[in-house]
Every structure is written in C-alpha cells, then in structure tokens.
Design a protein around this motif. Sequence first.
Motif, PDB file in Angstrom:
ATOM      1  N   GLU A 164       0.821  -1.205   0.000  1.00  0.00           N
ATOM      2  CA  GLU A 164       0.000   0.000   0.000  1.00  0.00           C
ATOM      3  C   GLU A 164       0.862   1.264   0.000  1.00  0.00           C
ATOM      4  O   GLU A 164       0.476   2.289  -0.557  1.00  0.00           O
ATOM      5  N   GLU A 165       2.026   1.187   0.628  1.00  0.00           N
ATOM      6  CA  GLU A 165       2.931   2.336   0.662  1.00  0.00           C
ATOM      7  C   GLU A 165       3.381   2.728  -0.741  1.00  0.00           C
ATOM      8  O   GLU A 165       3.682   3.885  -0.994  1.00  0.00           O
ATOM      9  N   ARG A 166       3.399   1.756  -1.619  1.00  0.00           N
ATOM     10  CA  ARG A 166       3.810   2.010  -3.002  1.00  0.00           C
ATOM     11  C   ARG A 166       2.819   2.912  -3.718  1.00  0.00           C
ATOM     12  O   ARG A 166       3.174   3.682  -4.607  1.00  0.00           O
ATOM     13  N   PHE A 167       1.549   2.832  -3.317  1.00  0.00           N
ATOM     14  CA  PHE A 167       0.516   3.609  -3.989  1.00  0.00           C
ATOM     15  C   PHE A 167       0.338   5.009  -3.393  1.00  0.00           C
ATOM     16  O   PHE A 167      -0.289   5.861  -4.016  1.00  0.00           O
ATOM     17  N   ASP A 168       0.868   5.233  -2.214  1.00  0.00           N
ATOM     18  CA  ASP A 168       0.702   6.542  -1.577  1.00  0.00           C
ATOM     19  C   ASP A 168       1.213   7.699  -2.437  1.00  0.00           C
ATOM     20  O   ASP A 168       0.496   8.691  -2.619  1.00  0.00           O
ATOM     21  N   PRO A 169       2.425   7.619  -2.991  1.00  0.00           N
ATOM     22  CA  PRO A 169       2.876   8.731  -3.840  1.00  0.00           C
ATOM     23  C   PRO A 169       1.983   8.917  -5.071  1.00  0.00           C
ATOM     24  O   PRO A 169       1.709  10.053  -5.481  1.00  0.00           O
ATOM     25  N   MET A 170       1.503   7.817  -5.639  1.00  0.00           N
ATOM     26  CA  MET A 170       0.613   7.929  -6.798  1.00  0.00           C
ATOM     27  C   MET A 170      -0.702   8.590  -6.413  1.00  0.00           C
ATOM     28  O   MET A 170      -1.221   9.438  -7.148  1.00  0.00           O
ATOM     29  N   GLU A 171      -1.224   8.233  -5.260  1.00  0.00           N
ATOM     30  CA  GLU A 171      -2.466   8.840  -4.793  1.00  0.00           C
ATOM     31  C   GLU A 171      -2.274  10.327  -4.543  1.00  0.00           C
ATOM     32  O   GLU A 171      -3.138  11.134  -4.870  1.00  0.00           O
TER      33      GLU A 171
END
Length: 59
Positions: free
Chosen positions: A2-9
């Motif tokens: 989920e941490e991988r998607f934080d910058p994308m979000e």
Amino acid sequence: MEERFDPMENMLGQLIGMVGAMSKEQKEMKADITAIKTEQTSMKTDITAIKEEQTSRKA
C-alpha cells in the motif's frame, strides 16, 4: 504494498486539484470576456450616438 501507492495517490490528488483550479479560472475568464464584450457593445453604441450628434451639428 500500500505504501507504493501513496505517492501515486498524492500525485493524482494534486492533479485533480490543479484541474479543478484551472476549470474555475477558465470560467472566471469567460465571465470577464463576456463583461468586456458587453462593455464594448455599449461603447460602440455611445460612439454611434456621438457621431450622429456631430453630423447633426454640422448640418
């Protein structure tokens, strides 16, 4: 994972905010253009009236 998607979000959120701001600015610009066109039409009417007055004074 989920941490991988934080910058994308975050980037997506920023993009959405930017698009919203641009849309608002575009609407304001359209309103300004409409106001300018209205003022321009009024000025043309005034100029026509002044020209008619000048013509009648010359006669």
